[in-house]
Enzyme design. Structure first.
Site, PDB file in Angstrom:
ATOM      1  N   VAL A   1       0.845  -1.193   0.000  1.00  0.00           N
ATOM      2  CA  VAL A   1       0.000   0.000   0.000  1.00  0.00           C
ATOM      3  C   VAL A   1       0.887   1.253   0.000  1.00  0.00           C
ATOM      4  O   VAL A   1       1.806   1.360   0.803  1.00  0.00           O
ATOM      5  CB  VAL A   1      -0.929   0.015   1.234  1.00  0.00           C
ATOM      6  CG1 VAL A   1      -1.903   1.187   1.162  1.00  0.00           C
ATOM      7  CG2 VAL A   1      -1.707  -1.296   1.359  1.00  0.00           C
TER       8      VAL A   1
ATOM      9  N   ASP B   1     -13.238 -11.279   8.474  1.00  0.00           N
ATOM     10  CA  ASP B   1     -11.921 -10.959   9.031  1.00  0.00           C
ATOM     11  C   ASP B   1     -11.985  -9.624   9.774  1.00  0.00           C
ATOM     12  O   ASP B   1     -11.081  -8.790   9.647  1.00  0.00           O
ATOM     13  CB  ASP B   1     -10.887 -10.917   7.893  1.00  0.00           C
ATOM     14  CG  ASP B   1      -9.460 -11.062   8.390  1.00  0.00           C
ATOM     15  OD1 ASP B   1      -9.281 -11.366   9.588  1.00  0.00           O
ATOM     16  OD2 ASP B   1      -8.531 -10.844   7.594  1.00  0.00           O
TER      17      ASP B   1
ATOM     18  N   ARG C   1      -7.077  -4.573  13.245  1.00  0.00           N
ATOM     19  CA  ARG C   1      -6.100  -4.318  12.159  1.00  0.00           C
ATOM     20  C   ARG C   1      -6.797  -4.037  10.827  1.00  0.00           C
ATOM     21  O   ARG C   1      -6.199  -3.471   9.917  1.00  0.00           O
ATOM     22  CB  ARG C   1      -5.132  -5.500  12.012  1.00  0.00           C
ATOM     23  CG  ARG C   1      -5.808  -6.771  11.580  1.00  0.00           C
ATOM     24  CD  ARG C   1      -4.894  -7.967  11.391  1.00  0.00           C
ATOM     25  NE  ARG C   1      -5.733  -9.133  11.102  1.00  0.00           N
ATOM     26  CZ  ARG C   1      -6.323  -9.870  12.022  1.00  0.00           C
ATOM     27  NH1 ARG C   1      -6.128  -9.623  13.286  1.00  0.00           N
ATOM     28  NH2 ARG C   1      -7.117 -10.880  11.682  1.00  0.00           N
ATOM     29  N   ASN C   2      -8.057  -4.472  10.692  1.00  0.00           N
ATOM     30  CA  ASN C   2      -8.795  -4.244   9.455  1.00  0.00           C
ATOM     31  C   ASN C   2      -9.791  -3.091   9.551  1.00  0.00           C
ATOM     32  O   ASN C   2     -10.687  -2.975   8.715  1.00  0.00           O
ATOM     33  CB  ASN C   2      -9.496  -5.532   9.002  1.00  0.00           C
ATOM     34  CG  ASN C   2      -8.491  -6.508   8.419  1.00  0.00           C
ATOM     35  OD1 ASN C   2      -7.469  -6.093   7.866  1.00  0.00           O
ATOM     36  ND2 ASN C   2      -8.758  -7.793   8.570  1.00  0.00           N
TER      37      ASN C   2
ATOM     38  N   ASP D   1     -11.091  -3.645   4.107  1.00  0.00           N
ATOM     39  CA  ASP D   1     -10.748  -5.024   3.753  1.00  0.00           C
ATOM     40  C   ASP D   1     -11.920  -5.977   3.690  1.00  0.00           C
ATOM     41  O   ASP D   1     -11.709  -7.181   3.681  1.00  0.00           O
ATOM     42  CB  ASP D   1      -9.716  -5.593   4.757  1.00  0.00           C
ATOM     43  CG  ASP D   1      -8.304  -5.475   4.183  1.00  0.00           C
ATOM     44  OD1 ASP D   1      -8.193  -5.049   3.035  1.00  0.00           O
ATOM     45  OD2 ASP D   1      -7.352  -5.823   4.884  1.00  0.00           O
TER      46      ASP D   1
HETATM   47  P1  ADP Z   1      -3.729  -6.706   2.916  1.00  0.00           P
HETATM   48  O1  ADP Z   1      -5.187  -6.669   2.582  1.00  0.00           O
HETATM   49  O2  ADP Z   1      -2.883  -7.147   1.767  1.00  0.00           O
HETATM   50  O3  ADP Z   1      -3.447  -7.457   4.185  1.00  0.00           O
HETATM   51  P2  ADP Z   1      -4.020  -4.168   4.114  1.00  0.00           P
HETATM   52  O4  ADP Z   1      -5.262  -3.687   3.466  1.00  0.00           O
HETATM   53  O5  ADP Z   1      -4.139  -4.752   5.472  1.00  0.00           O
HETATM   54  O6  ADP Z   1      -3.292  -5.171   3.165  1.00  0.00           O
HETATM   55  O7  ADP Z   1      -3.024  -2.952   4.164  1.00  0.00           O
HETATM   56  C1  ADP Z   1      -1.805  -2.984   4.865  1.00  0.00           C
HETATM   57  C2  ADP Z   1      -1.599  -1.679   5.610  1.00  0.00           C
HETATM   58  O8  ADP Z   1      -1.664  -0.570   4.700  1.00  0.00           O
HETATM   59  C3  ADP Z   1      -2.676  -1.382   6.658  1.00  0.00           C
HETATM   60  O9  ADP Z   1      -2.375  -1.984   7.877  1.00  0.00           O
HETATM   61  C4  ADP Z   1      -2.626   0.146   6.748  1.00  0.00           C
HETATM   62  O10 ADP Z   1      -1.594   0.560   7.595  1.00  0.00           O
HETATM   63  C5  ADP Z   1      -2.282   0.551   5.314  1.00  0.00           C
HETATM   64  N1  ADP Z   1      -3.522   0.911   4.574  1.00  0.00           N
HETATM   65  C6  ADP Z   1      -4.353   0.084   3.895  1.00  0.00           C
HETATM   66  N2  ADP Z   1      -5.391   0.754   3.359  1.00  0.00           N
HETATM   67  C7  ADP Z   1      -5.222   2.051   3.706  1.00  0.00           C
HETATM   68  C8  ADP Z   1      -5.985   3.260   3.482  1.00  0.00           C
HETATM   69  N3  ADP Z   1      -7.119   3.256   2.781  1.00  0.00           N
HETATM   70  N4  ADP Z   1      -5.516   4.407   4.019  1.00  0.00           N
HETATM   71  C9  ADP Z   1      -4.370   4.428   4.748  1.00  0.00           C
HETATM   72  N5  ADP Z   1      -3.624   3.327   4.999  1.00  0.00           N
HETATM   73  C10 ADP Z   1      -4.027   2.156   4.495  1.00  0.00           C
END
Ligand code: ADP
Length: 338
Positions: free
Chosen positions: A60, A183, A187-188, A201
């Site tokens: 990200v 999920d 964290r999500n 997510d």
């Molecule tokens: P994955 O789905 O591959 O596990 P994530 O969606 O959990 O990836 O994203 C990993 C990290 O990126 C999150 O823990 C957060 O810190 C950051 N992140 C994800 N989406 C956003 C968003 N929309 N805005 C800011 N940070 C984000």
């Protein structure tokens, strides 16, 4: 030996190329294809900034979307990992497709998709304060991560966060959307610059779960899973159980649920009909809500609408103005539920 090594390397490169050409040229190779639509964004209108996160399936970046109509917007740009297979990339885009239907204040909003050029990108509303678990841990008193000595959230603030999550989940769970997250965990959930907590997510949830399964039970989010989810049965009521665990995470400022227990011990613990005790300093009412979410019988667990309604006394003005619960749709859903 050098000859053998270079021959093997040559064969490996050849095989990798064959696979990727096959994947992109043979439509039968991949059961799903993504078709670009009105959400498609031109690659040239996306400026990629610093990396802000790395998940199990995507990287990200922070970035800017220069919208020809609306000017620049800050966004989070999700891209599949570099070594992701074609099928995983298609799943990634398909899951973003799910998000197109979703528009709610307490759910992270899709901004657009880049699917006609590589790397594929999913642009999301930018949530400046990051994920809720990190947010909570960085608000702990005396924590090495709390660099600026931020005060811990008050109970009123915790209730507000709990309400926002319940509202986002109530929207997703309503009869029209009926999205099962699978999920839900701190964290999500992501926190906006204004401190609003939103569900993230959820579109990725199916894929995430399948991947968790593929990589073995060690990778499954067992600490957030209800007894029936551990047996593979999912419904919005399994999300309600996970929500109870999120409440526990909020009140402990981001502790790992079931402290001291291994994955297997957690599964046994839950299977033996045990639940976590009340954390120190947790308000009785907050704990009683957790306990109701952790009821053995699904029908005895509250719905997300019930929870949002129960927490509404902690709503701020913004929530009363704009939330699923106070929208026409939310009010009708509540009526229909009664
Ligand atoms: P994955 O789905 O591959 O596990 P994530 O969606 O959990 O990836 O994203 C990993 C990290 O990126 C999150 O823990 C957060 O810190 C950051 N992140 C994800 N989406 C956003 C968003 N929309 N805005 C800011 N940070 C984000």
């Amino acid at each position: 030996l050098a000859f053998i090594v270079s021959y093997l390397y040559f064969r490996w490169v050849q095989e990798k190329q064959r696979k990727s050409t096959f994947a992109t040229q043979n439509p039968n190779y991949c059961p799903m294809e993504y078709i670009a639509d009105e959400w498609e964004i031109k690659r040239a209108s996306v400026i990629i900034g610093e990396k802000i996160g790395k998940g199990a399936f995507a990287v990200v970046h922070k970035g800017t979307y220069v919208n020809p109509k609306g000017g620049p917007t800050e966004v989070a740009i999700k891209m599949p990992h570099e070594d992701a297979e074609h099928l995983e990339c298609m799943q990634f885009l398909q899951e973003a497709h799910l998000m197109k239907e979703i528009k709610a204040v307490h759910v992270v909003q899709l901004v657009g998709v880049v699917s006609v050029n590589l790397p594929y990108m999913v642009l999301l509303e930018y949530m400046a304060l990051g994920d809720l678990r990190t947010y909570l841990t960085t608000h702990r008193p005396n924590s090495e991560f709390n660099l600026t000595n931020k005060p811990p959230p008050t109970f009123a603030r915790m209730y507000q966060m709990a309400l926002e999550i319940a509202d986002g989940m109530a929207y997703l769970a309503n009869q029209i959307k009926s999205v099962v997250h699978r999920d839900l965990a701190a964290r999500n959930c992501l926190v906006s610059a204004q401190g609003i907590v939103k569900i993230a997510d959820f579109g990725m949830a199916r894929q995430v779960y399948d991947n968790y399964q593929k990589h073995g039970p060690g990778k499954m989010p067992v600490r957030w899973m209800s007894p029936e989810a551990l047996r593979g049965e999912f419904s919005t009521k399994t999300d309600v159980w996970s929500y109870g665990v999120v409440l526990w995470e909020i009140v402990t400022l981001g502790d790992l649920p079931y402290p001291g227990l291994s994955h297997n011990e957690v599964m046994q613990f839950v299977d033996h009909q045990k639940v976590m005790p009340k954390p120190e300093s947790c308000p009785e009412h907050f704990y009683s809500l957790m306990r109701r979410c952790w009821h053995r019988h699904l029908w005895q667990r509250p719905t997300f609408l019930d929870i949002a309604q129960e927490l509404q006394p902690w709503a701020n003005e913004r929530f009363l103005r704009e939330s699923y619960l106070t929208s026409q749709e939310g009010k009708s859903a509540l009526k229909a539920q009664r």
